[in-house]
Design a protein around this motif. Structure first.
Motif, PDB file in Angstrom:
ATOM      1  N   LEU A 268      40.141  30.672  36.343  1.00 13.13           N
ATOM      2  CA  LEU A 268      41.249  31.306  35.635  1.00 13.13           C
ATOM      3  C   LEU A 268      40.805  32.455  34.738  1.00 13.13           C
ATOM      4  N   MET A 269      39.462  32.623  34.592  1.00 11.64           N
ATOM      5  CA  MET A 269      38.977  33.627  33.653  1.00 11.64           C
ATOM      6  C   MET A 269      39.297  35.047  34.094  1.00 11.64           C
ATOM      7  N   ASP A 270      39.280  35.324  35.407  1.00 16.02           N
ATOM      8  CA  ASP A 270      39.542  36.693  35.833  1.00 16.02           C
ATOM      9  C   ASP A 270      40.954  37.128  35.479  1.00 16.02           C
ATOM     10  N   GLU A 271      41.893  36.167  35.428  1.00 16.70           N
ATOM     11  CA  GLU A 271      43.256  36.487  35.030  1.00 16.70           C
ATOM     12  C   GLU A 271      43.329  36.909  33.565  1.00 16.70           C
ATOM     13  N   ASN A 272      42.324  36.515  32.780  1.00 18.65           N
ATOM     14  CA  ASN A 272      42.312  36.846  31.356  1.00 18.65           C
ATOM     15  C   ASN A 272      41.425  38.051  31.052  1.00 18.65           C
ATOM     16  N   GLU A 273      40.894  38.673  32.095  1.00 18.56           N
ATOM     17  CA  GLU A 273      40.121  39.911  31.947  1.00 18.56           C
ATOM     18  C   GLU A 273      39.047  39.781  30.874  1.00 18.56           C
TER      19      GLU A 273
END
Length: 580
Positions: free
Chosen positions: A199-204
């Motif tokens: 989910l980290m890539d969604e949080n840039e």
């Protein structure tokens, strides 16, 4: 940001907090905005069932809050400090609906610890109002606890029992530091696909930091680097991997913290087996990643040698000992163990006792004395013949019973010296002997509180001795181990002309069979298919299977292989199963 690779001690809340304060001050002096400490920094790791004590959790939380204030009072309030600690959460949902790893147990049959009136009651089904511990990463800043993240994936394999102890988290954690977004996860969270990292890539995020308590085992460093590179590509950002260092009971944490770029390039790295502050600059958005300090990897034998030294040093110091005592036979096992002890706590803190019998050779006694002189040990000679004779007047033993009596008298002498003078008795037995039961229970080779070579097979004992002597030569020093201790055939010297190979296969062959049977769980059929001699296979399997009761009583020692006796391998003592 700074990766503070520190050595903590389980239960030493105040001491660990002082370490956080000191290393944060060092990081701030080098300009760090963010300091990341390893997993369970404040409590030490692993805390095992201490986590189930409400009193321990309360003390940890109080120490954590006090530490936040002390950091601010020390002028460090603007530094973001990520530390590991134990937390807690209401057990308000079923664990089987939560992220986990390494368990196939049916949830309805799983019994966990719960609290009744503040006391831990083990083995009771989870109560609706129970409070369960969590494995947390905590952000301290501005004199307070600013954010908290609970580990999602709880390992339940090998040396880990976290799933039976902790409740899993279910939220992601991204913190803002100096205008950059930094993702936070804990150890096993990057070993499992999916979960918080996905989910980290969604949080840039600009970087992902991982708090780790990853124990050493041979070859694991390369696996960690590959795994971190995969996660860096997944979040499209550098990964900062911060690992614990030091010995804790039978585990050794090797540090080796590092930063890896999104393309797998190592940007910075810390040395193994020492405390270290790795400072690295996160590049501005759009700029290429910056490189920091790096260290060359250790040779495999040096890595294992330093691991056992670190394990022994940690056990001695953290349990309040200042010195060790062991029997010096002149053989390779006791020679290597003594050299390890001298490197761990200095030679003057090593007491070596030669305990010759009527069967002891002159060269064995000479080699023991030579070794003690080389490492600067306190060397003593305590002949055992008259003590054995006194027993024999009462018991009139012969055969194996008489041989074992000699060995056990040596164990009694070492324990008596320990009781009188306060030394820790260390056992020089190796993994091959432990696997086959080729050691007298309660003798000088198996008695005591710690066994540095417990997870080192006999073939590797010789290799480590060679490495240590060559290392000394390279540094212009006297090799610690006499050459004759390395080259002479091993013998217990309990009867005239006795050699280990009288009753065991050659050690190179034995260790190959043991590796397949013990570490890789290959059965008799698989071993025969690989071409091992049937008589050798049957003999080795019989020895291993019959010696489980001895292994249960053996001192703990540092884990260095993928599968060590103890937490890694748990077999029943009473069992009629034999390989067909």
């Amino acid at each position: 940001m700074a990766a503070a690779q520190v050595d903590t001690c389980v239960g030493d809340l105040e001491g660990n907090a002082r370490a956080v304060l000191e290393w944060t001050r060092r990081a701030a002096d080098e300009g760090a905005h963010l300091v990341v400490f390893p997993e369970m920094t404040l409590t030490g790791y692993p805390i095992e069932d201490l986590a189930l004590r409400a009193s321990f959790r309360r003390a940890a939380q109080a120490t954590l809050e006090r530490l936040a204030v002390e950091l601010a009072d020390a002028g460090l309030g603007e530094v973001a400090v990520l530390v590991g600690s134990v937390g807690e959460r209401p057990a308000d949902r079923r664990r089987e609906d939560s992220p986990q790893s390494g368990t196939t147990e049916h949830p309805d049959r799983r019994l966990v610890a719960s609290e009744v009136a503040g006391d831990v009651v083990a083995g009771r089904p989870e109560a609706a109002d129970a409070v369960r511990p969590t494995n947390d990463a905590v952000l301290l800043r501005g004199g307070r606890v600013e954010a908290r993240y609970s580990k999602h994936h709880l390992p339940n394999y090998g040396v880990f029992d976290e799933f039976r102890i902790f409740a899993p988290g279910d939220e992601i954690c991204v913190v803002d530091v100096a205008g950059r977004r930094v993702g936070v996860v804990i150890c096993e969270d990057i070993w499992q696909d999916g979960g918080p990292v996905s989910l980290m890539d969604e949080n840039e995020v600009a970087a992902l930091v991982v708090l780790n308590g990853s124990p050493f085992e041979e070859g694991k460093g390369h696996v960690r680097a590959q795994l971190a590179a995969r996660r860096a590509a997944e979040v499209d950002a550098p990964v900062v991997y911060v690992n614990l260092v030091g010995g804790q009971d039978d585990l050794v944490f090797d540090g080796g913290s590092f930063v890896v770029d999104r393309d797998g390039t190592e940007l910075a790295g810390a040395p193994q087996f020492v405390e270290h502050l790795l400072v690295w600059d996160l590049a501005d958005e759009g700029e290429p990643s910056r490189r920091g300090a790096r260290v060359p990897p250790l040779d495999a034998d040096e890595e294992t040698y330093r691991a056992v030294v670190t394990g022994l040093r940690g056990y001695v110091r953290k349990n309040g000992f200042r010195s060790v005592v062991l029997g010096l036979s002149g053989g390779i096992d006791s020679a290597l163990t003594a050299a390890i002890a001298a490197d761990a706590i200095a030679g003057e803190n090593v007491v070596g006792v030669s305990m010759p019998s009527s069967f002891s050779s002159t060269h064995s006694k000479d080699d023991a004395e030579d070794l003690a002189r080389r490492i600067g040990a306190d060397y003593r000679v305590q002949p055992i013949a008259s003590i054995v004779d006194a027993y024999q007047e009462q018991l009139a033993l012969d055969g194996v019973a008489e041989e074992n009596l000699q060995a056990r008298v040596r164990g009694v002498i070492l324990m008596a010296i320990s009781n009188r003078e306060g030394h820790l008795v260390i056992a020089p037995g190796n993994k091959s002997e432990l696997a086959t039961g080729y050691a007298t229970i309660y003798d000088a080779g198996s008695i005591g509180g710690f066994a540095p070579l417990k997870d080192v097979d006999k073939s590797r004992v010789w290799a480590l001795a060679r490495w240590r002597n060559n290392h000394a030569v390279d540094r212009g020093e006297i090799p610690p181990i006499p050459e004759s201790s390395i080259t002479k055939p091993p013998s217990a010297e309990l009867r005239p002309g006795q050699l280990d190979q009288d009753s065991l296969p050659p050690y190179d062959l034995l260790d190959e069979v043991l590796d397949a049977y013990v570490e890789h769980a290959e059965g008799r059929a698989e071993l025969l298919e690989r071409g091992f001699d049937e008589a050798v296979v049957d003999r080795v399997l019989q020895l291993v299977d019959r010696a489980e009761w001895k292994r249960r009583q053996y001192p703990m020692g540092p884990k260095v292989t993928a599968l060590a006796f103890g937490r890694d391998r748990r077999l029943p003592v009473t069992s009629r199963w034999r390989e067909p």
